[in-house]
Design an enzyme around this catalytic site. Structure first.
Site, PDB file in Angstrom:
ATOM      1  N   HIS A 254      -9.201  46.462  12.732  1.00  0.00           N
ATOM      2  CA  HIS A 254      -9.507  45.079  12.337  1.00  0.00           C
ATOM      3  C   HIS A 254      -9.744  44.282  13.631  1.00  0.00           C
ATOM      4  O   HIS A 254      -9.174  44.607  14.679  1.00  0.00           O
ATOM      5  CB  HIS A 254      -8.275  44.542  11.596  1.00  0.00           C
ATOM      6  CG  HIS A 254      -8.419  43.188  11.011  1.00  0.00           C
ATOM      7  ND1 HIS A 254      -8.275  42.036  11.755  1.00  0.00           N
ATOM      8  CD2 HIS A 254      -8.682  42.784   9.750  1.00  0.00           C
ATOM      9  CE1 HIS A 254      -8.434  40.989  10.965  1.00  0.00           C
ATOM     10  NE2 HIS A 254      -8.685  41.409   9.735  1.00  0.00           N
TER      11      HIS A 254
ATOM     12  N   ASP B 298      -0.529  48.679  13.931  1.00  0.00           N
ATOM     13  CA  ASP B 298      -0.894  47.539  13.099  1.00  0.00           C
ATOM     14  C   ASP B 298      -0.523  47.898  11.665  1.00  0.00           C
ATOM     15  O   ASP B 298      -1.188  48.719  11.026  1.00  0.00           O
ATOM     16  CB  ASP B 298      -2.405  47.273  13.245  1.00  0.00           C
ATOM     17  CG  ASP B 298      -2.869  46.137  12.340  1.00  0.00           C
ATOM     18  OD1 ASP B 298      -2.072  45.667  11.517  1.00  0.00           O
ATOM     19  OD2 ASP B 298      -4.048  45.729  12.470  1.00  0.00           O
TER      20      ASP B 298
ATOM     21  N   GLN C 175      -1.684  46.419   6.709  1.00  0.00           N
ATOM     22  CA  GLN C 175      -2.001  46.990   5.395  1.00  0.00           C
ATOM     23  C   GLN C 175      -0.961  47.999   4.933  1.00  0.00           C
ATOM     24  O   GLN C 175      -0.767  48.170   3.736  1.00  0.00           O
ATOM     25  CB  GLN C 175      -3.393  47.656   5.429  1.00  0.00           C
ATOM     26  CG  GLN C 175      -4.547  46.706   5.674  1.00  0.00           C
ATOM     27  CD  GLN C 175      -4.752  45.677   4.554  1.00  0.00           C
ATOM     28  OE1 GLN C 175      -4.279  45.832   3.437  1.00  0.00           O
ATOM     29  NE2 GLN C 175      -5.452  44.602   4.874  1.00  0.00           N
TER      30      GLN C 175
ATOM     31  N   LYS D 135       0.481  39.390   2.820  1.00  0.00           N
ATOM     32  CA  LYS D 135      -0.100  40.588   2.191  1.00  0.00           C
ATOM     33  C   LYS D 135       0.949  41.399   1.447  1.00  0.00           C
ATOM     34  O   LYS D 135       0.653  42.432   0.874  1.00  0.00           O
ATOM     35  CB  LYS D 135      -0.753  41.475   3.260  1.00  0.00           C
ATOM     36  CG  LYS D 135      -2.008  40.870   3.889  1.00  0.00           C
ATOM     37  CD  LYS D 135      -2.680  41.883   4.762  1.00  0.00           C
ATOM     38  CE  LYS D 135      -3.576  41.288   5.815  1.00  0.00           C
ATOM     39  NZ  LYS D 135      -4.790  40.701   5.288  1.00  0.00           N
TER      40      LYS D 135
ATOM     41  N   CYS E   3     -13.698  41.695   8.591  1.00  0.00           N
ATOM     42  CA  CYS E   3     -13.192  41.624   9.968  1.00  0.00           C
ATOM     43  C   CYS E   3     -13.125  43.013  10.600  1.00  0.00           C
ATOM     44  O   CYS E   3     -12.188  43.322  11.356  1.00  0.00           O
ATOM     45  CB  CYS E   3     -11.826  40.949  10.037  1.00  0.00           C
ATOM     46  SG  CYS E   3     -11.824  39.286   9.402  1.00  0.00           S
TER      47      CYS E   3
HETATM   48  N1  C6P Z   1      -7.092  41.693   6.876  1.00  0.00           N
HETATM   49  C1  C6P Z   1      -8.579  41.623   4.975  1.00  0.00           C
HETATM   50  O1  C6P Z   1      -9.167  41.048   4.053  1.00  0.00           O
HETATM   51  P1  C6P Z   1      -3.599  38.265   9.340  1.00  0.00           P
HETATM   52  O2  C6P Z   1      -4.896  37.616   9.000  1.00  0.00           O
HETATM   53  O3  C6P Z   1      -3.082  37.875  10.692  1.00  0.00           O
HETATM   54  O4  C6P Z   1      -2.571  38.125   8.263  1.00  0.00           O
HETATM   55  O5  C6P Z   1      -3.871  39.852   9.383  1.00  0.00           O
HETATM   56  C2  C6P Z   1      -4.837  40.376  10.263  1.00  0.00           C
HETATM   57  C3  C6P Z   1      -5.075  41.815   9.967  1.00  0.00           C
HETATM   58  C4  C6P Z   1      -4.718  42.759  10.924  1.00  0.00           C
HETATM   59  N2  C6P Z   1      -4.868  44.072  10.702  1.00  0.00           N
HETATM   60  C5  C6P Z   1      -5.380  44.532   9.545  1.00  0.00           C
HETATM   61  C6  C6P Z   1      -5.510  46.017   9.352  1.00  0.00           C
HETATM   62  C7  C6P Z   1      -5.776  43.640   8.549  1.00  0.00           C
HETATM   63  O6  C6P Z   1      -6.272  44.112   7.399  1.00  0.00           O
HETATM   64  C8  C6P Z   1      -5.629  42.249   8.770  1.00  0.00           C
HETATM   65  C9  C6P Z   1      -6.099  41.249   7.745  1.00  0.00           C
HETATM   66  C10 C6P Z   1      -7.583  40.850   5.786  1.00  0.00           C
HETATM   67  O7  C6P Z   1      -8.802  42.803   5.246  1.00  0.00           O
HETATM   68  C11 C6P Z   1      -8.116  39.533   6.239  1.00  0.00           C
HETATM   69  S1  C6P Z   1      -9.494  39.687   7.300  1.00  0.00           S
END
Ligand code: C6P
Length: 409
Positions: free
Chosen positions: A115, A201, A204, A227, A367
């Protein structure tokens, strides 16, 4: 798994909603909404400051959530749990603070399925900025990439070669596009064997499967509350204590200091040294309630339920003509995330026509532009499941996709 559907008020206020966008953000059970509301109604005050009863109660609740998080990921100590805004801020904290320990030509090993949150903060250590001049990693760290195969797995054939000169491996445990679950325990062993650290990370993975930081032996883990049924604006960075002790503060101000003189300051103990200013107290309490809820259902049960959905979903998709799902088949470790494209239809049109049928999916690059580029795509539509989704939801999605195809033929 017990019937949890009635626990989510969004489905009462939006009858007929088929919510398939939990990889972007999950819906909230009443227990989480109530936890935040109750806190504001009965126990609200700032934390770590007041010596009055209400502030002590708020502090107890906030620190109680930290302990809940610690147990949930099996960290050794609450000193290793830092509350941040989300996974993005977590990675920025690590890049900013641990990044100061990197030197010119040190290699940061990423993967092509990351991401943007796990790419862009590292670019700042590798690329000179027009405003700042030389990057902080004393002249520039080097970014290197683990390739992704056609079937959506990490290509680890040359991992030993890729690890040469690496100081940090930063990889996702679960792709937000492919659903691939990476063997980060294997990568942690490999990284440690060459003296590198590993950041996982977990944005997910942590919401969907049991994650144990001691078992994974990762050095850093980040994830986001929103999430995993929790509120927005709260997330977690886990960092092994011995590494945290070598790191400079990320932000400076109140709460993170021990003593301040006009020209100097000393730092508070862990984890407070990394939590400058008033934190998201209600968010942390809401996250604690979300974890309690998830544990009550059972993380193994959630994972099993989603495994049923992956198998079922991939089988349904496989008979649709002109529809391609990215990622591995049902025999690989993967989650119930289906990023797909339909011949001759723009993903935004897919999203709009599904929305007309009350089906919420995301459309775009999610993203993950380098990954889409790898597959020769600009965008995809993406349906992502969670504990409240059912096989019937997938049937409705498949019927919706057929309608999209009819509209465009
Ligand atoms: N992915 C998606 O629709 P935040 O936005 O900080 O809570 O998470 C960022 C992030 C980091 N790593 C991974 C693997 C992610 O999937 C995400 C967030 C969302 O896929 C929003 S773009």
């Amino acid at each position: 798994m017990k019937n949890i559907f009635p626990d989510f008020p969004i489905f009462k206020t939006n009858p007929g909603l088929i919510y398939l966008d939990s990889a972007a953000s999950a819906q909230k059970p009443q227990a989480v909404i109530d936890a935040e509301k109750n806190f504001y109604e009965t126990s609200y005050a700032n934390v770590h400051r007041g010596i009055y009863a209400l502030s002590e109660k708020a502090t107890e609740l906030y620190e109680g959530s930290r302990e809940t998080v610690r147990k949930f990921i099996n960290a050794k100590s609450t000193k290793e749990i830092i509350f941040v805004r989300g996974a993005t801020e977590g990675i920025n904290l690590i890049a900013h603070s641990f990044g100061q320990q990197l030197r010119k030509d040190d290699v940061i090993l990423l993967s092509e399925m990351e991401h943007h949150a796990n790419i862009v903060p590292w670019q700042a250590l590798a690329t000179p900025s027009p405003l700042r001049g030389a990057p902080p990693a004393a002249g520039g760290a080097v970014l290197r990439w683990i390739p992704v195969t056609e079937s959506g797995d990490l290509d680890l054939t040359n991992i030993d070669e890729l690890l040469k000169g690496v100081k940090l491996v930063a990889v996702t445990q679960m792709s937000n596009v492919l659903g691939t679950v990476n063997d980060v325990q294997f990568l942690a062993d490999k990284a440690h064997a060459v003296g590198a650290k590993i950041l996982v990370d977990g944005a997910q993975s942590v919401p969907h499967m049991p994650v144990d930081v001691q078992k994974l032996n990762c050095d850093f883990l980040v994830f986001s509350g929103h999430k995993m049924l929790g509120p927005t604006g709260i997330g977690v960075v886990y960092i092994k204590q011995e590494i945290l002790e070598t790191m400079e503060p990320y932000q400076r101000g109140g709460n993170m200091i021990l003593e301040v003189k006009k020209n100097s300051a000393t730092w508070n103990g862990l984890p407070y040294k990394f939590e400058a200013g008033t934190p998201n107290i209600a968010g942390a309490i809401g996250l604690g309630a979300a974890i309690d809820y998830l544990q009550d259902v059972g993380m193994e049960k959630i994972w099993e339920h989603e495994q049923d959905l992956v198998k079922y979903g991939l089988a349904q998709f496989s008979v649709l003509k002109g529809v391609r799902v990215l990622g591995a088949d049902a025999t690989s470790a993967r989650s119930a995330i289906f990023a797909f494209d339909i011949d001759g239809v723009h993903p935004h049109d897919i999203g709009s026509i599904l929305d007309q049928q009350n089906i919420a999916v995301r459309a775009g690059h999610h993203c993950a532009q380098p990954l889409h580029e790898k597959f020769g795509l600009v965008a995809t539509a993406r349906a992502s499941c969670y504990l409240y989704n059912t096989k019937e939801d997938i049937d409705v999605l498949v019927a919706g996709i057929k309608k999209v195809q009819e509209t465009f033929t």
